[in-house]
Write a protein that holds these residues in place. Structure first.
Motif, short mmCIF file in Angstrom:
data_model
loop_
_atom_site.label_atom_id
_atom_site.label_comp_id
_atom_site.label_asym_id
_atom_site.label_seq_id
_atom_site.Cartn_x
_atom_site.Cartn_y
_atom_site.Cartn_z
N ASP A 206 35.61 43.97 22.70
CA ASP A 206 35.54 42.67 23.36
C ASP A 206 34.94 42.76 24.75
OD1 ASP A 206 36.94 41.15 21.24
OD2 ASP A 206 38.65 42.37 21.83
N GLY A 207 34.57 43.95 25.17
CA GLY A 207 33.95 44.12 26.47
C GLY A 207 34.91 44.07 27.65
N VAL A 208 36.20 44.35 27.40
CA VAL A 208 37.19 44.19 28.47
C VAL A 208 37.48 45.48 29.24
CG1 VAL A 208 38.30 42.27 27.27
CG2 VAL A 208 39.15 44.61 26.92
N THR A 209 36.81 46.57 28.90
CA THR A 209 37.12 47.84 29.54
C THR A 209 36.08 48.24 30.58
OG1 THR A 209 36.06 49.00 27.68
CG2 THR A 209 38.46 48.73 27.58
N HIS A 210 35.35 47.28 31.10
CA HIS A 210 34.28 47.59 32.07
C HIS A 210 34.80 48.34 33.29
CE1 HIS A 210 30.64 47.27 34.40
NE2 HIS A 210 31.26 46.58 35.34
N THR A 211 35.88 47.86 33.90
CA THR A 211 36.42 48.52 35.08
C THR A 211 36.90 49.92 34.76
OG1 THR A 211 37.03 46.41 36.10
CG2 THR A 211 38.14 48.36 36.91
N LEU A 212 37.53 50.09 33.60
CA LEU A 212 37.98 51.43 33.20
C LEU A 212 36.80 52.39 33.08
CD1 LEU A 212 40.67 50.72 30.42
CD2 LEU A 212 40.96 50.85 32.92
N ILE A 213 35.71 51.91 32.49
CA ILE A 213 34.52 52.75 32.32
C ILE A 213 33.89 53.07 33.67
CG2 ILE A 213 32.17 52.81 31.38
CD1 ILE A 213 33.23 51.00 29.09
N LEU A 214 33.78 52.04 34.50
CA LEU A 214 33.08 52.17 35.78
C LEU A 214 33.78 53.13 36.73
CD1 LEU A 214 30.54 50.84 37.04
CD2 LEU A 214 32.07 49.15 38.07
N HIS A 215 35.11 53.06 36.78
CA HIS A 215 35.84 53.86 37.77
C HIS A 215 36.70 54.97 37.17
CE1 HIS A 215 34.47 51.07 40.78
NE2 HIS A 215 34.98 50.07 40.09
N GLY A 216 37.08 54.82 35.91
CA GLY A 216 37.90 55.84 35.26
C GLY A 216 37.06 56.86 34.52
N LEU A 217 36.42 56.41 33.44
CA LEU A 217 35.65 57.34 32.62
C LEU A 217 34.54 58.01 33.39
CD1 LEU A 217 37.17 55.67 30.38
CD2 LEU A 217 35.18 56.06 28.94
N SER A 218 33.85 57.27 34.24
CA SER A 218 32.70 57.84 34.95
C SER A 218 33.11 58.92 35.95
CB SER A 218 31.93 56.74 35.68
OG SER A 218 32.70 56.20 36.73
N ASN A 219 34.38 58.89 36.37
CA ASN A 219 34.88 59.88 37.33
C ASN A 219 35.82 60.90 36.70
OD1 ASN A 219 33.71 58.93 39.90
ND2 ASN A 219 34.95 57.10 39.54
N GLY A 220 36.01 60.80 35.38
CA GLY A 220 36.94 61.71 34.71
C GLY A 220 38.39 61.46 35.08
N LEU A 221 38.71 60.23 35.51
CA LEU A 221 40.07 59.90 35.93
C LEU A 221 40.84 59.25 34.78
CD1 LEU A 221 39.24 58.24 39.38
CD2 LEU A 221 39.86 60.63 38.94
N ARG A 222 42.11 59.58 34.68
CA ARG A 222 42.96 58.91 33.71
C ARG A 222 43.00 57.42 34.03
NH1 ARG A 222 48.36 62.25 34.22
NH2 ARG A 222 47.47 62.65 36.28
N ASN A 223 43.09 56.60 32.99
CA ASN A 223 43.00 55.17 33.21
C ASN A 223 43.65 54.40 32.08
OD1 ASN A 223 40.61 54.29 31.19
ND2 ASN A 223 40.11 56.28 32.10
N VAL A 224 44.07 53.18 32.38
CA VAL A 224 44.67 52.32 31.37
C VAL A 224 44.56 50.87 31.85
CG1 VAL A 224 47.03 52.30 32.31
CG2 VAL A 224 46.69 52.06 29.85
N MET A 225 44.46 49.96 30.89
CA MET A 225 44.47 48.54 31.18
C MET A 225 45.73 47.94 30.56
SD MET A 225 41.56 45.76 30.07
CE MET A 225 41.81 43.99 30.19
N ILE A 226 46.47 47.18 31.36
CA ILE A 226 47.72 46.59 30.91
C ILE A 226 47.54 45.08 30.77
CG2 ILE A 226 50.15 46.19 31.46
CD1 ILE A 226 50.07 48.84 33.05
#
Length: 256
Positions: A206-226
């Motif tokens: 649904d395209g809702v993980t943009h912030t997770l991708i931008l700041h989490g995945l791209s930096n190798g940081l653990r991340n979650v959306m609640i």
């Protein structure tokens, strides 16, 4: 020739980014993209009735309140957008139609119809760019002083969408990196206070993980959306109960 961009924020509107507890010691970095239903003065009411402007199409009711309680409980830095997602949805890239939607659920949004490239760019430059630049800056500064960052974005969703009731009460969302989400879902299964599901009521498709991708995945940081069903956090009591539950899930998951 460089075209002048329409002015978005006045001095009275103030900055689009809110940052609280900037010196928080927790590794958790809380982000609330849909914290407010406020509109910059230049947009008036976008041609919408008050009913729409106070509804979930304009913001995530209760999300900022829960994030603030969590920020205090965890001693975690909180970053949030001070203006409505109807002007720019900071959890969408500029190329997404949902970044500046012409319709949202049952509502047409007259003030977003037929935006020119210059108008779209002005909104992007005024709201999206400084918001995500602020997050990048925080991550960079934390890294420089040896502080880890774990990206946790806070949202709420409506109990009824397009006439369909949603049974899920708490959604734990992730994109390709499910490390933290897996732990939280495991912990939630041991203390099932809320009906909790993975990637519901939305998911990466649904395209809702943009912030997770931008700041989490791209930096190798653990991340979650609640995602929290907003009827559960409509008052102070519900917000505090839910925040306390999430605090436990996060702390246990990080300890694990």
């Amino acid at each position: 020739m460089v075209l002048a961009r329409p002015k978005i924020l006045s001095e009275a509107d103030g900055d689009c980014v809110g940052i609280e507890r900037i010196g928080g010691r927790s590794p958790v970095l809380l982000i609330c993209e849909h914290a407010s239903n406020a509109l910059p003065a230049v947009f008036g009411d976008l041609g919408l009735p008050n009913e729409a402007l106070s509804s979930h199409i304009a913001w995530d009711p209760g999300a900022l309140a829960v994030a603030r309680i969590l920020s205090e409980a965890l001693d975690a830095t909180l970053v949030y957008q001070r203006f409505s997602r109807l002007i720019y949805d900071c959890n969408r890239p500029p190329s997404s139609p949902g970044a500046m939607p012409e319709t949202s659920e049952i509502y047409a949004i007259p003030g977003n119809r037929d935006l020119s490239p210059e108008e779209r760019l002005a909104r992007t430059d005024s709201l999206y760019v400084p918001f995500h630049d602020a997050i990048r800056g925080l991550i960079r500064d934390r890294r420089a002083r040896g502080q880890d960052s774990i990206i946790v974005t806070m949202h709420s969703f409506t109990p009824v969408y397009h006439g369909r009731e949603r049974a899920v009460e708490l959604g734990i969302l992730h994109d390709e990196d499910s490390r933290l989400a897996d732990r939280m879902l495991e912990m939630a299964a041991h203390a099932p206070l809320y009906r909790t599901e993975r990637n519901e009521p939305y998911g990466p498709e649904d395209g809702v993980t943009h912030t997770l991708i931008l700041h989490g995945l791209s930096n190798g940081l653990r991340n979650v959306m609640i995602e929290v069903r907003n009827d559960l956090i409509a008052d102070d009591t519900g917000q505090r109960v839910l925040a306390d539950y999430l605090k436990g899930l996060l702390q246990q998951s990080l300890d694990a």
